[in-house]
Design an enzyme around this catalytic site. Structure first.
Site, PDB file in Angstrom:
ATOM      1  CE  LYS A  63     -13.752 -50.274  43.032  1.00  0.00           C
ATOM      2  NZ  LYS A  63     -13.344 -49.125  42.284  1.00  0.00           N
ATOM      3  N   GLY A 118     -22.519 -49.742  44.437  1.00  0.00           N
ATOM      4  CA  GLY A 118     -22.464 -49.824  45.896  1.00  0.00           C
ATOM      5  C   GLY A 118     -21.242 -49.074  46.349  1.00  0.00           C
ATOM      6  CG  LEU A 145     -22.433 -45.991  29.217  1.00  0.00           C
ATOM      7  CD1 LEU A 145     -22.510 -45.683  27.729  1.00  0.00           C
ATOM      8  CD2 LEU A 145     -23.728 -45.524  29.893  1.00  0.00           C
ATOM      9  CB  CYS A 160     -17.757 -42.931  46.903  1.00  0.00           C
ATOM     10  SG  CYS A 160     -16.231 -42.742  47.813  1.00  0.00           S
ATOM     11  CB  ALA A 188     -26.331 -53.164  32.282  1.00  0.00           C
ATOM     12  N   GLY A 189     -25.538 -53.890  35.320  1.00  0.00           N
ATOM     13  CA  GLY A 189     -25.233 -54.942  36.288  1.00  0.00           C
ATOM     14  C   GLY A 189     -26.184 -54.904  37.462  1.00  0.00           C
ATOM     15  CB  VAL A 196      -9.424 -40.387  51.076  1.00  0.00           C
ATOM     16  CG1 VAL A 196      -8.942 -39.079  50.469  1.00  0.00           C
ATOM     17  CG2 VAL A 196     -10.646 -40.894  50.353  1.00  0.00           C
ATOM     18  CG  PHE A 248     -12.096 -36.809  41.221  1.00  0.00           C
ATOM     19  CD1 PHE A 248     -13.464 -36.571  41.355  1.00  0.00           C
ATOM     20  CD2 PHE A 248     -11.249 -35.724  41.139  1.00  0.00           C
ATOM     21  CE1 PHE A 248     -13.961 -35.267  41.372  1.00  0.00           C
ATOM     22  CE2 PHE A 248     -11.726 -34.423  41.163  1.00  0.00           C
ATOM     23  CZ  PHE A 248     -13.090 -34.194  41.281  1.00  0.00           C
ATOM     24  NE  ARG A 305     -11.210 -45.345  38.690  1.00  0.00           N
ATOM     25  CZ  ARG A 305     -10.825 -45.713  37.476  1.00  0.00           C
ATOM     26  NH1 ARG A 305     -11.667 -46.318  36.686  1.00  0.00           N
ATOM     27  NH2 ARG A 305      -9.593 -45.504  37.058  1.00  0.00           N
TER      28      ARG A 305
HETATM   29  C1  UDX Z   1     -16.066 -43.846  43.123  1.00  0.00           C
HETATM   30  C2  UDX Z   1     -15.643 -42.809  42.070  1.00  0.00           C
HETATM   31  O1  UDX Z   1     -15.377 -43.460  40.821  1.00  0.00           O
HETATM   32  C3  UDX Z   1     -14.429 -42.043  42.540  1.00  0.00           C
HETATM   33  O2  UDX Z   1     -14.092 -41.050  41.600  1.00  0.00           O
HETATM   34  C4  UDX Z   1     -14.796 -41.413  43.880  1.00  0.00           C
HETATM   35  O3  UDX Z   1     -13.833 -40.584  44.343  1.00  0.00           O
HETATM   36  C5  UDX Z   1     -15.145 -42.497  44.874  1.00  0.00           C
HETATM   37  O4  UDX Z   1     -16.253 -43.217  44.371  1.00  0.00           O
HETATM   38  P1  UDX Z   1     -15.390 -46.325  43.820  1.00  0.00           P
HETATM   39  O5  UDX Z   1     -16.589 -46.255  44.716  1.00  0.00           O
HETATM   40  O6  UDX Z   1     -14.111 -46.822  44.362  1.00  0.00           O
HETATM   41  O7  UDX Z   1     -15.070 -44.853  43.214  1.00  0.00           O
HETATM   42  O8  UDX Z   1     -15.763 -47.276  42.616  1.00  0.00           O
HETATM   43  P2  UDX Z   1     -16.131 -47.189  41.058  1.00  0.00           P
HETATM   44  O9  UDX Z   1     -15.144 -47.984  40.315  1.00  0.00           O
HETATM   45  O10 UDX Z   1     -16.359 -45.811  40.628  1.00  0.00           O
HETATM   46  O11 UDX Z   1     -17.498 -48.012  41.057  1.00  0.00           O
HETATM   47  C6  UDX Z   1     -18.604 -47.627  41.860  1.00  0.00           C
HETATM   48  C7  UDX Z   1     -19.742 -48.606  41.720  1.00  0.00           C
HETATM   49  O12 UDX Z   1     -20.350 -48.497  40.455  1.00  0.00           O
HETATM   50  C8  UDX Z   1     -19.364 -50.069  41.894  1.00  0.00           C
HETATM   51  O13 UDX Z   1     -20.335 -50.711  42.693  1.00  0.00           O
HETATM   52  C9  UDX Z   1     -19.394 -50.614  40.480  1.00  0.00           C
HETATM   53  O14 UDX Z   1     -19.704 -51.988  40.440  1.00  0.00           O
HETATM   54  C10 UDX Z   1     -20.500 -49.772  39.869  1.00  0.00           C
HETATM   55  N1  UDX Z   1     -20.393 -49.631  38.412  1.00  0.00           N
HETATM   56  C11 UDX Z   1     -19.364 -48.920  37.868  1.00  0.00           C
HETATM   57  C12 UDX Z   1     -21.360 -50.190  37.582  1.00  0.00           C
HETATM   58  O15 UDX Z   1     -22.308 -50.839  38.043  1.00  0.00           O
HETATM   59  N2  UDX Z   1     -21.251 -50.005  36.231  1.00  0.00           N
HETATM   60  C13 UDX Z   1     -20.248 -49.304  35.666  1.00  0.00           C
HETATM   61  O16 UDX Z   1     -20.229 -49.171  34.425  1.00  0.00           O
HETATM   62  C14 UDX Z   1     -19.263 -48.752  36.503  1.00  0.00           C
END
Ligand code: UDX
Length: 431
Positions: A320, A257, A250, A260, A252-253, A11, A152, A154
């Site tokens: 991710k 992880g 939305l 955050c 699914a998976g 960050v 916020f 990502r």
């Molecule tokens: C997140 C928040 O989005 C961000 O605003 C915050 O400040 C930090 O945490 P990040 O952890 O980098 O960011 O990843 P993000 O892209 O948000 O995805 C988080 C997790 O959710 C991943 O494991 C991703 O695979 C999962 N995910 C996301 C899903 O399973 N389905 C989705 O539709 C979206």
């Protein structure tokens, strides 16, 4: 404006480099000497697309510098962002000891008006507490304000998220602090919401909790789709087209992880408990996520019964795509469970293998140079992370190389009809 960013982790570094790029003079501070040495040599300690270039350009233009001395950062700047870690303690609550140390240093070194901004994710009421910590050491009796400005960002798209945010949240105690932060963010031309500090602190936790809830919700619906013979992709589209719900988040998976969502969800549950509210909804969000991560193991056991001696190929290890971050990645739970079942594991990830090796010290994994090496002699392949390169594999070749023909698509990246036509046994999430 002269800015210090204390904590040059993910960050802090992204924030510092982006503010420098907007024309400010930024000093990034970290007490890790090795990290500062690397940064001074233009070496970024983690993978984030575009960050190396942004750092290089702004160092060259003398807008960005690094130091291991907090005192230097404090004395040289008017605005000080705190972006140090707030790791989870055993009970899920956030450990604020790093923030406390920084507060003490700020108080000791303060030499004029400073605006001290919480960037790290912190529990509600940390602003009040931080003000008291700084005041305690403020021997020079300097004027200062505390503010909250949650991030916020990502991973993988952090620079883009910084430069084009949906909104900027500024929690302040007075107009002076508000005006400083508003002028700092003015060039981004994004909606700015000014609140009190406590509301800004809650906005961060509530946002991440809501997004986690969206993911667990769609994963739970995916399980219903599977039982009913429906298609979660179509269902998600149908739900998401309602503007009140929205299509984002939305997919699914295998659940969420990263550092955050899991950490912030636990922290928000702990904060709520502290305040006297049992946030049962969020506990269930966490339970659904824990269950979802092991989807591939359940499917493989349904197919093979016994996984002992089976060759399982894992495509994707990072939590991710577009990151090398392995923190709380679903791959950890999946691989540990497969290992316990006696499976032989091969794995490939374009960026996260070095970090994975540090995590799987006691698990024997054959790390491969590419997806085709993983496929060779595998009974089954599991798509754990949806890296783009996995979407465009030569599936004829993959099939030829495999011993059996099972694909568990944990991220729904393939078209069932096409893949079954090629002769694969295909299992996807909620389809
Ligand atoms: C997140 C928040 O989005 C961000 O605003 C915050 O400040 C930090 O945490 P990040 O952890 O980098 O960011 O990843 P993000 O892209 O948000 O995805 C988080 C997790 O959710 C991943 O494991 C991703 O695979 C999962 N995910 C996301 C899903 O399973 N389905 C989705 O539709 C979206």
């Amino acid at each position: 404006m002269k800015i210090a960013v204390i904590g040059s982790g993910y960050v802090g570094l992204v924030t510092g480099a982006c503010f420098a790029d907007l024309g400010n003079e930024v000093i990034c501070v970290d007490n890790d000497l090795d990290k500062i040495k690397k940064l001074k040599n233009n070496k970024i300690p983690f993978y984030e697309p575009g960050l190396d270039n942004l750092v290089k350009v702004n160092v060259r233009e003398k807008r960005l510098s690094f130091t291991s001395e907090i005192s230097e950062g404090v004395k040289e700047s008017e605005v000080i962002f705190i972006a140090v870690g707030t790791p989870p303690r055993e009970d899920g609550s956030a450990d604020l000891s790093a923030i406390e140390r920084v507060g003490k240093e700020i108080g000791t070194n303060i030499n004029g008006y400073k605006l001290i901004v919480e960037k790290s994710t912190v529990p509600v009421r940390t602003g009040e507490w931080l003000r008291n910590v700084i005041e305690k050491y403020n021997v020079n009796n300097c004027e200062f304000d505390v503010a909250s400005n949650p991030e916020f960002l990502r991973e993988g798209t952090a620079i883009q998220d910084f430069m084009n945010p949906d909104r900027i949240v500024i929690g302040v105690e007075n107009e002076k602090a508000a005006q400083i932060l508003i002028s700092l963010y003015q060039p981004l031309n994004a909606p700015i919401l000014v609140t009190d500090i406590k509301s800004a602190e809650i906005i961060k936790h509530a946002s991440n909790a809501f997004l986690s809830m969206k993911i667990s919700f769609i994963n739970a619906v995916a399980n219903i789709c599977e039982l009913a013979g429906a298609d979660i992709k179509k269902v998600a589209k149908g739900i998401g087209l309602d503007k009140r719900i929205g299509e984002a988040f939305l997919n699914a998976g295998l659940g969420y992880g990263g550092f955050c969502f899991p950490k912030d969800l636990d922290a928000f549950i702990a904060i709520s408990k502290d305040l006297g509210y049992d946030f049962k909804l969020l506990k269930e969000v966490r339970n659904i996520n824990d269950y979802q991560k092991l989807f591939p193991v359940r499917k493989l056991k349904e197919i093979y019964g016994n996984l002992s001696g089976k060759n399982i190929g894992i495509l994707g290890l990072a939590f991710k795509p577009n990151t090398d971050d392995m923190r709380l990645a679903p791959s950890i739970d999946i691989i540990n469970a497969l290992h316990k079942e006696g499976a032989n594991i091969k794995a490939y990830d374009p960026e996260a293998m070095e970090n994975a090796k540090k995590i799987f010290k006691d698990v024997s994994i054959t790390y491969c140079d590419n997806s085709y090496e993983v496929a060779k002699d595998s009974d089954a392949i599991v798509i754990v992370t949806e890296w783009n390169e996995f979407k465009y594999l030569d599936l004829f070749k993959i099939k030829d190389l495999m011993k059996d023909n099972v694909i568990i698509d944990g991220r729904n990246i393939y078209d069932r009809k096409k893949i079954e036509k090629l002769g694969f046994k295909y299992k996807a999430v909620g389809r």
